[in-house]
Each structure stands twice: as C-alpha cells, then as structure tokens.
Motif scaffolding. Structure first.
Motif, PDB file in Angstrom:
ATOM      1  N   PRO A 196       0.835  -1.209   0.000  1.00 47.72           N
ATOM      2  CA  PRO A 196       0.000   0.000   0.000  1.00 47.72           C
ATOM      3  C   PRO A 196       0.867   1.254   0.000  1.00 47.72           C
ATOM      4  O   PRO A 196       1.893   1.310   0.683  1.00 47.72           O
ATOM      5  N   ASP A 197       0.471   2.251  -0.794  1.00 45.95           N
ATOM      6  CA  ASP A 197       1.205   3.511  -0.820  1.00 45.95           C
ATOM      7  C   ASP A 197       0.288   4.719  -0.648  1.00 45.95           C
ATOM      8  O   ASP A 197       0.718   5.858  -0.730  1.00 45.95           O
ATOM      9  N   THR A 198      -0.995   4.439  -0.409  1.00 46.79           N
ATOM     10  CA  THR A 198      -1.952   5.505  -0.130  1.00 46.79           C
ATOM     11  C   THR A 198      -3.084   4.904   0.694  1.00 46.79           C
ATOM     12  O   THR A 198      -3.146   3.687   0.884  1.00 46.79           O
ATOM     13  N   LEU A 227      -8.333  10.145  -1.505  1.00 45.13           N
ATOM     14  CA  LEU A 227      -7.118   9.431  -1.130  1.00 45.13           C
ATOM     15  C   LEU A 227      -6.159  10.375  -0.415  1.00 45.13           C
ATOM     16  O   LEU A 227      -6.240  11.604  -0.567  1.00 45.13           O
ATOM     17  N   THR A 228      -5.239   9.807   0.349  1.00 48.53           N
ATOM     18  CA  THR A 228      -4.165  10.625   0.893  1.00 48.53           C
ATOM     19  C   THR A 228      -3.340  11.175  -0.266  1.00 48.53           C
ATOM     20  O   THR A 228      -3.128  10.494  -1.277  1.00 48.53           O
ATOM     21  N   ARG A 229      -2.862  12.375  -0.115  1.00 48.64           N
ATOM     22  CA  ARG A 229      -2.128  13.030  -1.198  1.00 48.64           C
ATOM     23  C   ARG A 229      -0.686  12.553  -1.229  1.00 48.64           C
ATOM     24  O   ARG A 229       0.018  12.563  -0.216  1.00 48.64           O
ATOM     25  N   THR A 230      -0.245  12.129  -2.409  1.00 48.40           N
ATOM     26  CA  THR A 230       1.140  11.724  -2.652  1.00 48.40           C
ATOM     27  C   THR A 230       1.543  12.301  -4.012  1.00 48.40           C
ATOM     28  O   THR A 230       0.689  12.779  -4.769  1.00 48.40           O
ATOM     29  N   PRO A 231       2.842  12.252  -4.359  1.00 47.60           N
ATOM     30  CA  PRO A 231       3.240  12.711  -5.695  1.00 47.60           C
ATOM     31  C   PRO A 231       2.543  11.971  -6.827  1.00 47.60           C
ATOM     32  O   PRO A 231       2.425  12.490  -7.936  1.00 47.60           O
ATOM     33  N   ARG A 274      -5.718   9.486 -15.989  1.00 47.52           N
ATOM     34  CA  ARG A 274      -6.481   8.284 -15.614  1.00 47.52           C
ATOM     35  C   ARG A 274      -5.539   7.235 -15.046  1.00 47.52           C
ATOM     36  O   ARG A 274      -4.478   6.971 -15.621  1.00 47.52           O
ATOM     37  N   TYR A 275      -5.951   6.591 -13.964  1.00 49.97           N
ATOM     38  CA  TYR A 275      -5.084   5.629 -13.290  1.00 49.97           C
ATOM     39  C   TYR A 275      -5.920   4.480 -12.745  1.00 49.97           C
ATOM     40  O   TYR A 275      -7.109   4.358 -13.030  1.00 49.97           O
ATOM     41  N   GLY A 276      -5.273   3.637 -11.960  1.00 48.62           N
ATOM     42  CA  GLY A 276      -5.957   2.544 -11.303  1.00 48.62           C
ATOM     43  C   GLY A 276      -5.591   2.517  -9.838  1.00 48.62           C
ATOM     44  O   GLY A 276      -4.639   3.163  -9.399  1.00 48.62           O
ATOM     45  N   LEU A 277      -6.354   1.742  -9.066  1.00 51.05           N
ATOM     46  CA  LEU A 277      -6.103   1.626  -7.636  1.00 51.05           C
ATOM     47  C   LEU A 277      -6.322   0.186  -7.215  1.00 51.05           C
ATOM     48  O   LEU A 277      -7.416  -0.359  -7.381  1.00 51.05           O
ATOM     49  N   PHE A 278      -5.261  -0.439  -6.697  1.00 50.73           N
ATOM     50  CA  PHE A 278      -5.386  -1.781  -6.147  1.00 50.73           C
ATOM     51  C   PHE A 278      -5.991  -1.670  -4.753  1.00 50.73           C
ATOM     52  O   PHE A 278      -5.519  -0.910  -3.911  1.00 50.73           O
ATOM     53  N   THR A 279      -7.052  -2.430  -4.534  1.00 50.80           N
ATOM     54  CA  THR A 279      -7.780  -2.360  -3.280  1.00 50.80           C
ATOM     55  C   THR A 279      -8.038  -3.777  -2.774  1.00 50.80           C
ATOM     56  O   THR A 279      -7.640  -4.763  -3.402  1.00 50.80           O
ATOM     57  N   ALA A 327      -4.455   1.004   0.143  1.00 52.50           N
ATOM     58  CA  ALA A 327      -4.559   0.819  -1.305  1.00 52.50           C
ATOM     59  C   ALA A 327      -3.224   1.155  -1.964  1.00 52.50           C
ATOM     60  O   ALA A 327      -2.337   1.746  -1.351  1.00 52.50           O
ATOM     61  N   ALA A 328      -3.102   0.767  -3.231  1.00 54.52           N
ATOM     62  CA  ALA A 328      -1.876   1.030  -3.998  1.00 54.52           C
ATOM     63  C   ALA A 328      -2.245   1.689  -5.312  1.00 54.52           C
ATOM     64  O   ALA A 328      -3.043   1.152  -6.089  1.00 54.52           O
ATOM     65  N   PHE A 329      -1.692   2.855  -5.551  1.00 59.09           N
ATOM     66  CA  PHE A 329      -1.952   3.630  -6.766  1.00 59.09           C
ATOM     67  C   PHE A 329      -1.207   3.001  -7.938  1.00 59.09           C
ATOM     68  O   PHE A 329      -0.074   2.536  -7.792  1.00 59.09           O
ATOM     69  N   SER A 330      -1.834   2.980  -9.116  1.00 60.97           N
ATOM     70  CA  SER A 330      -1.266   2.242 -10.248  1.00 60.97           C
ATOM     71  C   SER A 330      -1.439   3.001 -11.559  1.00 60.97           C
ATOM     72  O   SER A 330      -2.434   3.692 -11.765  1.00 60.97           O
TER      73      SER A 330
END
Length: 406
Positions: free
Chosen positions: A57-59, A73-77, A84-89, A127-130
């Motif tokens: 997890p990175d967010t 989501l928590t703010r990250t770079p 458009r992106y994806g999110l592993f949950t 979760a993990a941003f992708s």
C-alpha cells in the motif's frame, strides 16, 4: 620506534595506561559495530534488489462517495497527478479505475471513480496507486488468445492480440514487481496501427515459471525468455519485430537487442521509463531512501561478486557492466524511441539522456515532465500516442498512414 613507545608507556602512570587501553577497546568495539551495521544494511539492500517485489500500500482511502462516484485518497506525488489511473484495493473490489482530480488540499485528493462502486461496497483503507489502468485483457474489447511461450525455465504465459497482416509484431515486456497487465495500455495503439501485440511474462514475475534461485538478475537472464518470444513470433509469421519495454522491461529489451540470435528480425525498440544503467538507478533509489552511499556501494559490490551470492541470495553475480547500455552504446544497431519523464521519481532519466547523446543516429528521446514512473500514457495519452505513431511511421512499421500535420 617500538622501543620508544614502550619506554613512553612504561613511564606513564598506571591509570593513564589503563585509560588508553579502555579507550582503544571502546573504539575497536564501536568500529566493529559500525562495520557490522553497514554489512547488515548492505546485505538487506542487495536482497531487496533481486527479490521479486510484493505490491505494498502507498496511499489510503479516506472516504468513498458512492452517490457521486468519487473517492478521496491521501495526497502523494502519484495520487495528485492529472490523468487516468488505477487503484489496487481489497474488499468487494480488487481494482478500480480512477479519473480526473476533482479537488485537493494539503493532505488529500478527491478523484472521479471510473469503475462503478455500489452503495453496499466495502473497500479496505489501504490501497496502492497504479498506472496500469487496464487490469485484464478482455477490458480492451479486442480479439486475443492466451499463449504459452516455451523457454529454458518452462512455459511462460502470454497474451496475443492479432492485428493487420501479421507481419509486424510488438513484444511488450513489463517491469520489475509487476505483471503483463502493465502493458495493456499500449495494445490499442498498436492494434490501430495494424501491429500484432504479444504481451509476455518472464521468469520469477509471478506468472512465468520460477528459476532455481527464484530471484531477478535485472535483465541478465530474463532476456532469454523474451528472446524465446521473439522466436515464437517468427514461427507465427512475424517478419519485423518491435520490442517495447517498461522500466526493467526496458533493460530486458535492450539485452535482447544486443544478444539475440534473432537480431536481424528486430526492427526497433520503444522504451517507456527504462532502466538503461542499473548502478545509476540503485544509487538514486538509495539516496531517496536516505541510505548512506557506503551502504549502496557495498550492496552493488556484493551483487556483482560471485562469492557473495549465498549471502545476497542472488542466483548468480549481477553483470552490471554488461547491463550498462550507455557504456555499450556503440554495440546498438536498432532504432530506439525512449519516452521518459524528468520527474520520474523512481528511475532517473539521466541514462536515457546519456544514451541519446551517445547514439543520436539511432536513439530518439521524448522528454516528459510532471508525469511519474511508467505513467506517461496516463498523464498525457494524446502526446504519448502521437509520438509513438510518428516513430512507427518514420520507420515504416505502421500499416496505417499517420495524417499529415497542417
């Protein structure tokens, strides 16, 4: 000289001598402790480099509005990026698609959901941003078949998306700690150009067979599995083959280009956020993690030494000199298009710039900014796609003519 030291010591008071000896003992113990800590840290880093990564997890999901179909989501770079992106949950969904940023503050980012989430859905906060966006081949709504590529370690799964006359193929190679799905974003572009896509796996990536050691060699052996895919493509009728590598997949593709017995069939390479020189990448990542240069230097030294492989758990020594393609630039013979962001944040673009400086006759570099590692398509799909189309057309690899600019 020794005699004079002894004489000096013999003339010193017993308490002074005892104090000096105690100080020397403390210094020796402290030095041994420092050396031991450095050794442990360097071994830990070396093992991390070659051990297949697990997605972490990175967010965090701060809130979910199923009525408005938004997610905060928590703010990250990464999570603040446009596109458009994806999110592993985990929970009722394993992966969701994310749209544009709707609002943000210092600690959070609200984005549009592009995957419908029902009111009774439950998602874990971690979760993990992708950058994948597409998670399965059927999401492309293109004809495809699952294939198995025979390699030295066993059958490697692949997806085959036929297009055009079947004479021009692109073999897509994913990066470290990811899987084939990373490459799906590019398939529609090549399909529109009449180019067949073969999206492959390779040893120790979680889908292909495991090698005896079960660890990465950063492209030094993985390239053989991709080379087997080149042979597969040729047997299926491919006349010209493009290699497209993402991140570590770029390092693997470059090794295929340099070492393959099928070099005459390779028409060119497209590299997205590629690793061109591993030492530069590892030193950069060490700085980002605030690892002392001594530790990263020891880790690289251990990884390239055969005697240290039982300690690092690498299957064999990593040939960093052979993997340094900037140093081997004179050996390159295929045209190369590199797409890399100067704000990559994981694989610095320095070596990509160095490679185009070393071989401007065959290497082209499209420099992005803001976009993060392997997320160039997500950040600016139109520019990313247009640059690849132009390159394909310039090298007579597209079955579709690129419209002339006004």
């Amino acid at each position: 000289m020794v005699a004079s030291r002894r004489a000096a010591m013999s003339g010193a008071s017993p308490s002074l001598v005892a104090g000096i000896r105690a100080a020397l003992t403390v210094i020796s113990v402290a030095l041994a402790g420092v050396l031991s800590a450095l050794a442990v840290a360097s071994v830990h880093m070396a093992r991390r480099v070659v051990t297949p990564a697990v997605r972490l997890p990175d967010t965090r999901i701060l809130s979910l509005d199923t009525a408005a179909q938004t997610i905060t989501l928590t703010r990250t770079p990464d999570t603040e990026l446009p596109g458009r992106y994806g999110l592993f949950t985990s929970g009722t969904s394993n992966y969701v698609k994310l749209g544009s940023v709707l609002s943000e503050d210092e600690t959070s980012v609200k984005r549009k959901l592009l995957t419908h989430i029902g009111s009774d859905s439950r998602l874990s906060p971690d979760a993990a941003f992708s950058g994948w966006y597409f998670d399965r081949p059927d999401e492309l709504h293109l004809p495809y078949t699952p294939e198995l590529i025979g390699s030295a370690v066993g059958p490697c799964p692949a997806w085959l998306f036929p297009a055009g006359e079947g004479e021009v193929w692109v073999i897509q190679v994913h990066g470290r700690g990811t899987s084939r799905a990373e490459c799906l974003r590019a398939v529609p572009l090549f399909h529109q150009a009449g180019i067949t896509s073969l999206v492959v796996s390779y040893r120790n990536d979680g889908e292909a067979p495991r090698s005896r050691a079960g660890t990465y060699t950063l492209g030094a052996t993985e390239w053989r599995d991709v080379d087997a895919a080149v042979g597969f493509a040729r047997r299926r009728g491919a006349k010209r083959i493009i290699l497209m590598g993402w991140s570590m997949g770029g390092a693997i593709s470059l090794q295929v280009s340099l070492n393959s017995a099928h070099r005459d069939a390779i028409a060119g390479l497209i590299l997205e956020s590629p690793v061109v020189d591993w030492r530069l990448v590892l030193e950069y990542q060490a700085r980002m993690m605030k690892v002392p240069p001594t530790v990263s230097g020891l880790a690289i030294g251990a990884l390239k030494s055969e005697w240290a492989t039982p300690i690092t758990r690498a299957g064999s020594a990593i040939p960093f000199d052979r993997l340094d393609v900037v140093a081997r630039a004179g050996e390159l013979r295929h045209p190369i298009l590199i797409l890399h962001s100067d704000d990559d944040g994981f694989v610095p673009s320095d070596a990509s710039h160095d490679l185009v400086t070393a071989r401007p006759d065959i290497v082209e570099l499209e420099v992005f900014e803001v976009a993060r590692h392997t997320k160039l398509w997500n950040y600016d799909q139109e520019r990313w796609s247009a640059r690849i189309r132009t390159w394909l057309s310039a090298h007579d690899l597209s079955a579709v003519t690129t419209p002339a600019e006004d």
